[in-house]
Design an enzyme around this catalytic site. Structure first.
Site, PDB file in Angstrom:
ATOM      1  N   THR A  34     -35.946  46.346  58.707  1.00 23.99           N
ATOM      2  CA  THR A  34     -34.696  46.676  58.778  1.00 23.99           C
ATOM      3  C   THR A  34     -33.675  45.714  59.404  1.00 23.99           C
ATOM      4  OG1 THR A  34     -35.303  47.787  60.775  1.00 23.99           O
ATOM      5  CG2 THR A  34     -35.384  49.277  59.011  1.00 23.99           C
ATOM      6  N   GLU A  35     -32.623  45.729  59.235  1.00 26.98           N
ATOM      7  CA  GLU A  35     -31.550  44.675  59.240  1.00 26.98           C
ATOM      8  C   GLU A  35     -31.313  44.409  60.824  1.00 26.98           C
ATOM      9  OE1 GLU A  35     -29.165  48.582  58.083  1.00 26.98           O
ATOM     10  OE2 GLU A  35     -31.165  47.432  57.717  1.00 26.98           O
TER      11      GLU A  35
END
Length: 650
Positions: free
Chosen positions: A338-339
């Site tokens: 995830t970012e």
């Protein structure tokens, strides 16, 4: 204790408590017109005590006024917490944010035109912190081209009141790029787990490290003030230097959280050892998705997974892909991310989004976006709220509802392959419209780059082509005209190979996805494009460990070539290809023989130590390098470009 800004900082040098002050004393440093930046992702890493103190000071004194607020990821719970504390006209005059959906109080001010407001890509803002720290004039990137942050489509401005230009289009070496301007930041509100009296910070109980260091450095180098909220305070010299994530030299004030509920690990979880990486949880504890449209969509998206790939999952419907991957026992075959910085493991959802269990690593958010922006992401599965005939996607604005882009623009532009997921719509809701309200993703730009893009719903699957969308799959039993096309505001092209979606997607039994990923038939890896005379060999993540493996590969390739009546061009994907060292010589001999007998030209691409270190040099020694190879291209598009510019026979 003195209470003017300069006196307070000077006083800290001699104060026996070191840099430890109260929240009210620290927030007294903020002046009218200051630029204030906050760290956090949803509720992770957000300094709730500091936000409450700033709000309290404004409501009681009317100061500070007219702040410029800057933040990268969404920092709120969609209600009262997080940056919603700062949602007062007069307290803030300008807001530069990456995501707006979780901060309705700020959102209302922007939509009503009571403040100046911009929405910039989340990754760009995290990178701006580093550029500000380094005193660079701006952040130069391709990210945002063709979207609403491109000056051709609004420059990220969210209302008529907003006039200042923060994004410029420029041409460098013949390429169109965007320049996001830097600016000084006067105050940083950050969070950590532990601080010593000198301000050294550790984050051992936090779920993420985020942009904490980059933001502190940006503000320190701007001559500003860094205020850190912590859970606990330690004596000087007691923190292990390798565990210190922000050195005390960058920190001006340390504030201990006033109440436990103001220092939750996430807005949904007070503390999880698994989110902090101190505990691994059995996958049997994860709840499978219940039957329904969301599971169908997640399963269809999961069919795009490939063993060994790095994958990003967005929030909402895409989160279901993690649940499917766990249920199908393929988590170990892929690397989810995830970012905000999670690599590996299983991402959490809801107000826990951003955290993950069983991670391999958690890195700072700006570095995660370096990895993404540079093409390190193999597949991204993102949400689909609105789509038009060109393949443009809107997830950021719908009338008076302002969601914002978050990391969507960075991720969608940079992923090697892209899958948009969402329910098809119905009951008066039209997701497939003539023109999207806000262009968060540019279909024409993606098509020009040759980026493979799918649009997955429970009713159908579409793909992006150079001329727009094409319908390629329809759910079993549905009538194409009545159940799909009649519910769209445009008519996509119909694939000549239009087929039903797999019946297994709708069945209660598992997909046997693990077996699919591990036993992908070699015949499916060989695709001949008769129109252009190109044979594509997908050897990505293929492992050749034994003579039997090698023999099977040779048989499959020769069988395919023998069906072709002419010499062809070849494009080989060697991404992650593995070969046992003792098989290098017979493999190279086979490649040379096939090249001489069947190929006109051939190019290869991907990241493979074997190909770079042994195959290409071995071919060169056999005198074939100049005739049959052109090195190793970075990706499929480069391989095709090299192929098409190489004369026949050389």
């Amino acid at each position: 204790m003195p209470h003017t800004p300069r006196e307070l900082l000077e006083g800290l040098r001699a104060y026996e408590g070191g840099k430890l002050v109260t929240a009210d004393e620290a927030l007294a440093l903020v002046r009218d017109g200051d630029t204030v930046a906050t760290s956090g992702f949803v509720g992770i890493g957000f300094a709730e005590t500091l936000a409450l103190a700033l709000e309290r000071r404004y409501l009681s004194t009317g100061q500070p006024r007219n702040l410029r607020l800057v933040y990268a990821a969404g920092q709120g719970d969609g209600g009262e917490r997080g940056l919603n504390h700062l949602g007062h006209a007069g307290l803030v005059a300008q807001v530069i944010g990456g995501h707006w959906g979780l901060v309705p109080k700020l959102q209302q001010l922007a939509v009503a035109g009571e403040i100046e407001a911009w929405n910039l890509p989340q990754g760009v803002i995290t990178h701006l912190y580093r550029d500000i720290a380094a005193h660079r004039p701006g952040h130069l990137t391709r990210v945002g081209l063709g979207t609403f942050v491109d000056p051709l489509h609004g420059g990220g401005k969210l209302n008529e009141r907003t006039q200042e230009t923060l994004v410029e289009r420029m041409t460098l070496a013949g390429e169109e790029l965007l320049l996001y301007k830097t600016f000084p930041i006067h105050v940083a509100l950050i969070r950590a787990t532990t601080a010593d009296l000198d301000g050294n910070l550790t984050l051992e109980r936090e779920a993420l490290t985020l942009e904490t260091l980059s933001l502190a450095m940006a503000v320190h180098n701007s001559g500003g003030i860094v205020i850190a909220q912590v859970e606990q305070v330690a004596e000087r010299g007691s923190l292990h230097p390798r565990e210190v994530k922000v050195p005390g030299v960058l920190v001006d004030c340390v504030v201990r959280a006033e109440r436990a509920e103001e220092h939750l690990q996430t807005f949904a979880t007070p503390y999880s050892a698994a989110f902090a990486g101190h505990l691994r949880v059995p996958l049997t504890q994860l709840t499978p998705l219940p039957p329904g449209a969301r599971k169908v969509i997640a399963r269809r998206a999961a069919l795009e997974l490939r063993a060994g790939e790095l994958v990003n999952l967005g929030i909402g419907v895409p989160e279901g892909v993690a649940a499917v991957a766990a249920e199908e026992r393929v988590i170990d075959l892929i690397t989810l991310s995830t970012e905000p910085g999670v690599i590996g493991g299983i991402p959490a959802g809801g107000l826990n989004f951003g955290a993950a269990v069983n991670t391999q690593a958690v890195i700072d958010q700006p570095y995660q976006f370096d990895l993404y922006d540079g093409g390190g992401l193999d597949l991204a599965v993102l949400g689909l709220a609105q789509c038009d005939a060109e393949g443009n996607v809107n997830v950021s604005r719908f009338g008076s509802r302002l969601a914002g882009a978050g990391g969507f623009i960075n991720i969608s532009q940079a992923a090697k392959r892209l899958v948009f997921t969402g329910q098809f719509g119905g009951d008066g809701v039209r997701k497939f419209v003539r023109a999207v309200e806000h262009r968060t993703f540019s279909g024409p730009h993606a098509a020009a780059r040759g980026q493979p893009v799918l649009y997955v719903t429970e009713r159908c699957v579409l793909r992006l082509t150079p001329t727009g969308l094409e319908l390629i799959e329809v759910a079993p039993g549905l009538d194409v005209e009545r159940d799909v096309l009649a519910l769209m505001d445009f008519r996509p092209a119909l694939s000549p190979d239009l087929r039903p979606m797999e019946a297994a997607l709708f069945a209660p039994e598992p997909l046997a996805l693990r077996e699919r990923l591990l036993r992908r038939p070699l015949a499916q890896r060989l695709v001949f494009d008769a129109q252009h005379g190109v044979l594509f060999l997908d050897l990505s993540h293929l492992q050749i460990r034994t003579l039997e493996d090698l023999a099977a590969l040779q048989t499959a390739i020769e069988a395919k070539l023998e069906t072709l009546s002419q010499r062809v061009d070849g494009v080989v994907n060697y991404e992650g290809f593995e070969l046992a060292p003792e098989l290098a010589e017979p493999y190279t001999a086979f490649v040379a023989r096939v090249a001489q007998q069947h190929y006109r030209r051939i190019t290869r691409y991907g990241q493979s130590a074997f190909v770079r270190a042994q195959l290409l040099p071995d071919l060169a020694r056999q005198g074939l390098a100049s005739e049959w190879t052109n090195g190793l291209a970075a990706n499929r598009d480069d391989a095709l470009r090299i192929l098409h510019t190489t004369p026949l026979g050389g």
